[in-house]
Write a protein that holds these residues in place. Structure first.
Motif, PDB file in Angstrom:
ATOM      1  N   ALA A   1      34.430  38.396  46.349  1.00  0.00           N
ATOM      2  CA  ALA A   1      33.850  37.226  45.981  1.00  0.00           C
ATOM      3  C   ALA A   1      34.113  36.241  47.217  1.00  0.00           C
ATOM      4  O   ALA A   1      34.087  34.979  46.637  1.00  0.00           O
ATOM      5  N   GLU A   2      35.154  36.656  47.753  1.00  0.00           N
ATOM      6  CA  GLU A   2      36.210  35.612  48.134  1.00  0.00           C
ATOM      7  C   GLU A   2      34.722  35.288  49.664  1.00  0.00           C
ATOM      8  O   GLU A   2      34.421  34.222  49.967  1.00  0.00           O
TER       9      GLU A   2
ATOM     10  N   ASP B   1      37.678  40.788  45.145  1.00  0.00           N
ATOM     11  CA  ASP B   1      38.500  40.090  45.263  1.00  0.00           C
ATOM     12  C   ASP B   1      37.743  40.079  46.900  1.00  0.00           C
ATOM     13  O   ASP B   1      37.206  38.466  47.334  1.00  0.00           O
TER      14      ASP B   1
ATOM     15  N   LYS C   1      35.658  35.591  38.958  1.00  0.00           N
ATOM     16  CA  LYS C   1      36.155  35.421  40.391  1.00  0.00           C
ATOM     17  C   LYS C   1      35.674  34.779  41.498  1.00  0.00           C
ATOM     18  O   LYS C   1      36.215  34.305  41.848  1.00  0.00           O
TER      19      LYS C   1
ATOM     20  N   ALA D   1      38.720  46.831  41.648  1.00  0.00           N
ATOM     21  CA  ALA D   1      39.206  45.134  41.881  1.00  0.00           C
ATOM     22  C   ALA D   1      39.487  44.725  42.959  1.00  0.00           C
ATOM     23  O   ALA D   1      39.049  43.763  43.335  1.00  0.00           O
ATOM     24  N   ALA D   2      40.440  44.955  43.877  1.00  0.00           N
ATOM     25  CA  ALA D   2      40.663  44.595  45.051  1.00  0.00           C
ATOM     26  C   ALA D   2      39.075  44.613  46.509  1.00  0.00           C
ATOM     27  O   ALA D   2      39.003  43.214  46.518  1.00  0.00           O
TER      28      ALA D   2
END
Ligand SMILES: Cc1ncc(C[n+]2csc(CCOP(=O)(O)OP(=O)(O)O)c2C)c(N)n1
Ligand SMILES: [Mg+2]
Lengths: 556, 91
Positions: A194-195, A191, A328, A187-188
């Protein structure tokens, strides 16, 4: 209860849900065939083991489920090799089960003995030489588990004849081999991705066969619509986004459209999913997307950073990763980028001349528009394959079955037979060339026997067209061994096999004629006389950057 | 280029050495040393591979990890071979 090795195999295949097996019998797999007689599994008798292998591939590619082929030792095994190597490069779950010289004779150069284990080792995901009937019980479900799990691929199970006849007392059969779910994506890392997407100004989504295998077309669409990201696909990824979606840029690479390759050149972020940065897609790697950071997601960790180092990599199933990513990512309309993309497409449109009825591209597009949306399309290898990739309206993932990695002429017809067998009632189209169709022409007999709704369209240019094109462009038009002085009459050949055939030139093939051909019952063959001079454009010369595309006259 | 030793636990069957050696041959990566011994009381073998470390080694290791017959891999810098092989270069 006591079972022979052969009975065990057939029992395990039944439990695995296998309904049809393609193959050819011979000395060392006769016990298997004897056991098959009693089974509800239907056997498709191919006319060549390569045909059997590709029939199995057609079943597997069109359903995503593993399919099985049988062959005898020696020549049966060597004939099967090409189809398995093809499955390996395109990650297709096929299980080949072959007979072998009895264990007691192995290593003595016995009749029809070849080193199947050694030969198949480098063209399969995994291979087994079964050394005891006890082992057989474990190996068959294991073969399916391996073929299906992670990145799919072919598994070869070689069974000596004396193991097929040896008996074993079995109380309960093991459960069928199932796909082991891919490890859940980190999941990290999602993220981080997504960023990166949020910060990018000019992102492009690069979708490959992994997206198709994962059934993640909807997720690609959802992500890209939400975040305003145009989508390119590889040959294996065609259909991952509908060809008529405004986000679709079609195929990239050697025969991608000019605007697509130029848009990629401007990208500042490449979101690569289920792709392997193959040289046909990337061109000269050092010049591929030179300004882009890379997010690479793949179920096979070994693909990540193999050729192009990534800035964010996520190992896992493409659909799962994308499902995590979508919520996200900030919704965003990237107006400037969208305008740039539209402008680039407008500046380099598909030349009108390609869509002139006297061009192969136009015919392929017309057939695509007439065919039912759920039709499967198989191709052979050559110019016709690239025109299908470029011009057929690929609306759904998993409908185009084509030999991408190995580029095997002869793939199209048997793969179409397999797709039709596995999807009764669904029409199947096979686009072939006059060179390729001859490589597995014998399967017309299988097609006629099975009486399937497979429609073969041969673009007949009297040449090994793609080779001829390369000689024209890169060898000073010094043609060698790429033109046929004389070709057989394919319509007569089809008739000889009991299949209706007709011949048209590109310009005389009316819509009515096409409709009549497509709508007829059972198999059919259309022989389309095509000008030899027609080339596939644009073309990136092998080894060159994707931005240095050669154009034909019609693209001026 | 620095030496590197890969220590593998693999399934013990007649084809396993072929599978491992084939992977190196196919990917054009030289094997400088190979040492294999069956682990008594198990169905496994221990395998030590001596290689030169270059930028392709991580890819080779990933490919080895994918092999069904490979149970475990560890990587050590330097030469870690049984004594009988240590003087091999002198001869
Ligand atoms: C089995 C095999 N042999 C050789 C090749 C090399 N090759 C690639 S395309 C091609 C020509 C194919 O001719 P045809 O099927 O008539 O298609 P066209 O290019 O004319 O549309 C050849 C020989 C190949 N891909 N596969
Ligand atoms: Mg041709």
């Amino acid at each position: 209860m006591e079972y022979s090795g052969a009975e065990i195999v057939i029992q395990l295949l039944e439990r695995q849900g296998i309904k049809q097996v393609a193959g050819i019998p011979g000395g060392t797999n006769l016990p298997l065939y004897d056991a098959l007689r009693e089974s509800p599994i239907r056997h498709i008798l191919a006319r060549h083991e390569q045909g059997a292998g590709f029939i199995a591939q057609g079943m597997a590619r069109s359903t995503g489920l593993p399919a099985v082929c049988f062959a005898t030792s020696g020549p049966g095994v060597t004939n099967l090799m090409t189809a398995m190597a093809d499955a390996h490069l395109d990650s297709v779950p096929v299980v080949a089960i072959t007979g072998q010289t009895p264990l007691s004779l192995m290593g003595t150069d016995a009749f029809q003995e070849v080193d199947t284990f050694g030969l198949s080792l480098s063209v399969t995901k995994h291979n087994f030489l079964v050394r005891s009937v006890e082992e057989l019980v474990e190996v068959i479900p294991e073969a399916f588990r391996i073929a299906l799990s992670g990145r799919p691929g072919p598994v070869w199970v070689d069974i000596p004849k004396d193991i097929q006849t040896a008996t074993l007392d079995i109380e309960a059969f093991p459960s069928p081999g199932e796909r082991i779910p891919a490890a859940f994506p980190d999941a990290a890392l999602v993220d981080v991705a997504a960023e990166m997407i949020g910060k990018a100004q000019r992102p492009v989504f690069y979708a490959g066969g992994g997206v198709v295998n994962s059934g993640a077309g909807e997720q690609v669409k959802a992500l890209c619509e939400k975040a305003g990201i145009p989508v390119v696909t590889t040959l294996m990824g065609l259909g991952a986004i509908a060809a008529d979606s405004p986000l679709s840029l079609g195929m990239l690479g050697m025969h991608g459209s000019r605007s697509t390759n130029l848009i990629l050149d401007q990208a500042d972020l490449l979101i690569a999913a289920g792709v392997r940065f193959d040289d046909r897609a990337t061109g000269r790697l050092a010049a591929f997307c030179p300004h882009a950071r890379i997010i690479h997601m793949d179920i096979d960790g070994a693909e990540i950073d193999k050729l192009r180092p990534s800035d964010c990599s996520i190992t896992g199933d493409a659909g799962e990763i994308l499902s995590l990513l979508i919520p996200k990512v900030e919704p965003r309309a990237r107006r400037t980028w969208e305008e740039d993309v539209i402008a680039m497409k407008a500046k380099h449109p598909t030349p009108q001349s390609e869509l002139d009825d006297a061009r192969p591209a136009a015919l392929i597009r017309r057939v695509g528009q007439m065919a039912s949306g759920d039709a499967f399309v198989t191709t052979d290898v050559g110019q016709h394959q690239m025109w299908v990739a470029q011009y057929y309206p690929h609306q759904r993932a998993g409908k185009l079955l084509t030999s991408g990695g190995l580029g095997t002429m002869g793939f199209g017809l048997p793969a179409a037979i397999g797709a039709s067998l596995a999807n009764p009632g669904t029409p199947v189209l096979c686009f072939s060339g006059d060179g390729s169709i001859m490589m597995n022409i014998q399967e017309l007999a299988t097609l006629a026997e099975q009486n399937l709704n497979v429609k073969i369209i041969v673009l007949n240019n009297g040449a090994l067209g793609l080779v001829r094109q390369q000689q024209e462009l890169f060898y000073g038009a010094r043609y060698c061994a790429s033109q046929y002085d004389r070709n057989p009459d394919l319509v007569m050949i089809a008739k000889g096999f009991g299949i209706a055939g007709s011949r048209f030139s590109l310009s005389t093939c009316t819509d009515e004629a096409l409709q009549a051909f497509l709508q007829a019952d059972g198999p059919g063959l259309l022989d389309i006389t095509t000008p030899q001079e027609a080339n596939v454009y644009p073309m990136v010369p092998p080894g060159a950057a994707n931005t240095s595309m050669i154009e034909g006259d019609s693209h001026a | 280029m620095p030496d590197c030793t890969l220590t593998l636990t693999v399934a013990n069957h007649p084809g396993v050495l072929s599978r491992i050696a084939g992977l190196f041959a196919r990917r054009n990566y030289n094997l400088d040393g190979v040492y294999v011994v069956g682990l008594t009381g198990t169905g496994d073998s221990r395998m030590q591979l001596l290689v030169n470390k270059d930028e392709r080694l991580p890819q080779i290791i990933k490919q080895l990890e994918k092999l069904y017959d490979v149970r475990d891999i560890s990587v050590h810098e330097g030469r870690d071979m049984p004594t009988c092989f240590q003087q091999a270069k002198a001869g």
